[in-house]
Design a protein around this motif. Structure first.
Motif, short mmCIF file in Angstrom:
data_model
loop_
_atom_site.label_atom_id
_atom_site.label_comp_id
_atom_site.label_asym_id
_atom_site.label_seq_id
_atom_site.Cartn_x
_atom_site.Cartn_y
_atom_site.Cartn_z
N LEU A 85 -64.26 42.93 -56.76
CA LEU A 85 -63.91 41.52 -56.97
C LEU A 85 -62.60 41.18 -56.28
CD1 LEU A 85 -64.99 41.10 -60.68
CD2 LEU A 85 -66.09 40.12 -58.66
N ASN A 86 -61.71 42.15 -56.17
CA ASN A 86 -60.45 41.93 -55.44
C ASN A 86 -60.66 41.93 -53.93
OD1 ASN A 86 -58.75 41.59 -57.63
ND2 ASN A 86 -58.14 43.73 -57.70
N HIS A 87 -61.75 42.51 -53.48
CA HIS A 87 -62.06 42.60 -52.05
C HIS A 87 -63.49 42.13 -51.82
CE1 HIS A 87 -58.35 44.81 -51.36
NE2 HIS A 87 -58.65 45.50 -52.45
N PRO A 88 -63.71 40.82 -51.86
CA PRO A 88 -65.08 40.28 -51.78
C PRO A 88 -65.80 40.63 -50.48
CG PRO A 88 -63.46 38.52 -51.65
CD PRO A 88 -62.71 39.77 -51.99
N LEU A 97 -76.34 44.66 -60.40
CA LEU A 97 -75.40 43.56 -60.60
C LEU A 97 -75.03 42.88 -59.28
CD1 LEU A 97 -72.99 45.09 -63.27
CD2 LEU A 97 -74.57 43.18 -63.61
N ILE A 98 -74.83 43.69 -58.25
CA ILE A 98 -74.46 43.15 -56.94
C ILE A 98 -75.65 42.42 -56.32
CG2 ILE A 98 -73.80 43.78 -54.59
CD1 ILE A 98 -72.13 46.07 -55.90
N GLN A 99 -76.85 42.99 -56.45
CA GLN A 99 -78.04 42.37 -55.87
C GLN A 99 -78.40 41.06 -56.57
OE1 GLN A 99 -81.78 44.31 -56.68
NE2 GLN A 99 -82.71 43.53 -54.80
N SER A 100 -78.22 40.99 -57.86
CA SER A 100 -78.73 39.89 -58.66
C SER A 100 -77.80 38.70 -58.82
CB SER A 100 -79.10 40.40 -60.06
OG SER A 100 -80.06 41.43 -59.97
N PHE A 101 -76.51 38.89 -58.62
CA PHE A 101 -75.56 37.82 -58.92
C PHE A 101 -74.60 37.54 -57.78
CE2 PHE A 101 -76.75 39.64 -63.02
CZ PHE A 101 -77.10 38.51 -63.73
N GLU A 102 -74.18 36.29 -57.70
CA GLU A 102 -73.06 35.89 -56.86
C GLU A 102 -71.83 35.94 -57.75
OE1 GLU A 102 -72.97 35.18 -53.69
OE2 GLU A 102 -75.11 35.05 -53.28
N TRP A 103 -70.82 36.65 -57.32
CA TRP A 103 -69.62 36.83 -58.13
C TRP A 103 -68.51 35.94 -57.61
CZ3 TRP A 103 -69.89 39.59 -62.49
CH2 TRP A 103 -71.03 40.38 -62.66
N GLU A 104 -67.85 35.25 -58.52
CA GLU A 104 -66.74 34.39 -58.14
C GLU A 104 -65.51 35.23 -57.88
OE1 GLU A 104 -64.08 31.02 -60.29
OE2 GLU A 104 -66.25 30.71 -60.32
N ARG A 105 -64.84 34.91 -56.80
CA ARG A 105 -63.63 35.63 -56.42
C ARG A 105 -62.56 35.42 -57.47
NH1 ARG A 105 -59.61 38.03 -55.02
NH2 ARG A 105 -58.41 38.02 -53.11
N THR A 106 -62.09 36.51 -58.03
CA THR A 106 -60.99 36.48 -58.99
C THR A 106 -60.04 37.61 -58.65
OG1 THR A 106 -62.18 37.94 -60.50
CG2 THR A 106 -62.41 35.57 -60.88
N LYS A 107 -58.80 37.45 -59.01
CA LYS A 107 -57.83 38.52 -58.83
C LYS A 107 -57.85 39.35 -60.10
CE LYS A 107 -54.60 40.66 -56.59
NZ LYS A 107 -54.98 41.54 -55.53
N LEU A 123 -62.04 43.52 -67.80
CA LEU A 123 -62.56 42.74 -66.69
C LEU A 123 -63.29 41.50 -67.20
CD1 LEU A 123 -63.24 42.42 -63.68
CD2 LEU A 123 -65.28 43.81 -64.10
N GLU A 124 -62.91 40.37 -66.66
CA GLU A 124 -63.62 39.12 -66.92
C GLU A 124 -63.91 38.50 -65.57
OE1 GLU A 124 -61.46 36.52 -69.51
OE2 GLU A 124 -61.27 38.04 -71.07
#
Length: 137
Positions: free
Chosen positions: A23-26, A97-107, A124-125
């Motif tokens: 998540l820190n390195h999208p 998790l990576i295949q199924s979802f788009e993750w919002e960039r968060t620090k 982690l949130e």
């Protein structure tokens, strides 16, 4: 009690540590997703037969276990890696998790906390939404 806690917490803790730097390195997260899409395709979900072909995902898991080993695995890490159990379970869940979802960039705070299973100071949130291709499933 310690064995019970470490036995149930190690997989979730390892997943949390594996997902945090991604998540820190999208850009790295996007690379893994692209490799999953290439190797697995977009017509089906990742399964255990795909894991040996997802080398970059395996590298992420191995590095996570190297930098943030669950306490239970400290003495037997080589045995577990040889058996492939940690990589198989974590790889299947993390890859899905990576295949199924788009993750919002968060620090994400990468500070380590105290405890039997080396938790993070701040859990982690992250925000995610299903990828369009997941609507078929």
């Amino acid at each position: 009690m310690a064995l019970l806690v470490t036995g149930t917490e190690t997989d979730s803790t390892t997943l949390e540590w594996a997902m945090s730097p991604l998540l820190n390195h999208p850009d790295q997260l996007d690379q893994i997703r692209a490799k999953i899409d290439f190797k697995v395709g977009q017509g089906r979900l990742l399964d255990e037969q795909d894991l040996p072909n997802l080398h970059y995902l395996q590298i992420v898991i191995n590095e996570t276990l190297r930098f943030y080993p669950p306490v239970m695995l400290l003495g037997v890490l080589d045995v577990v890696q040889m058996a492939g159990l940690a990589n198989w379970v974590i790889g299947l869940v993390l890859g899905s998790l990576i295949q199924s979802f788009e993750w919002e960039r968060t620090k994400v705070d990468m500070s380590e906390g105290l405890g039997l299973t080396m938790p993070k100071i701040r859990p982690l949130e992250a925000l995610c939404k299903p990828r369009l291709l997941m609507q078929r499933f």
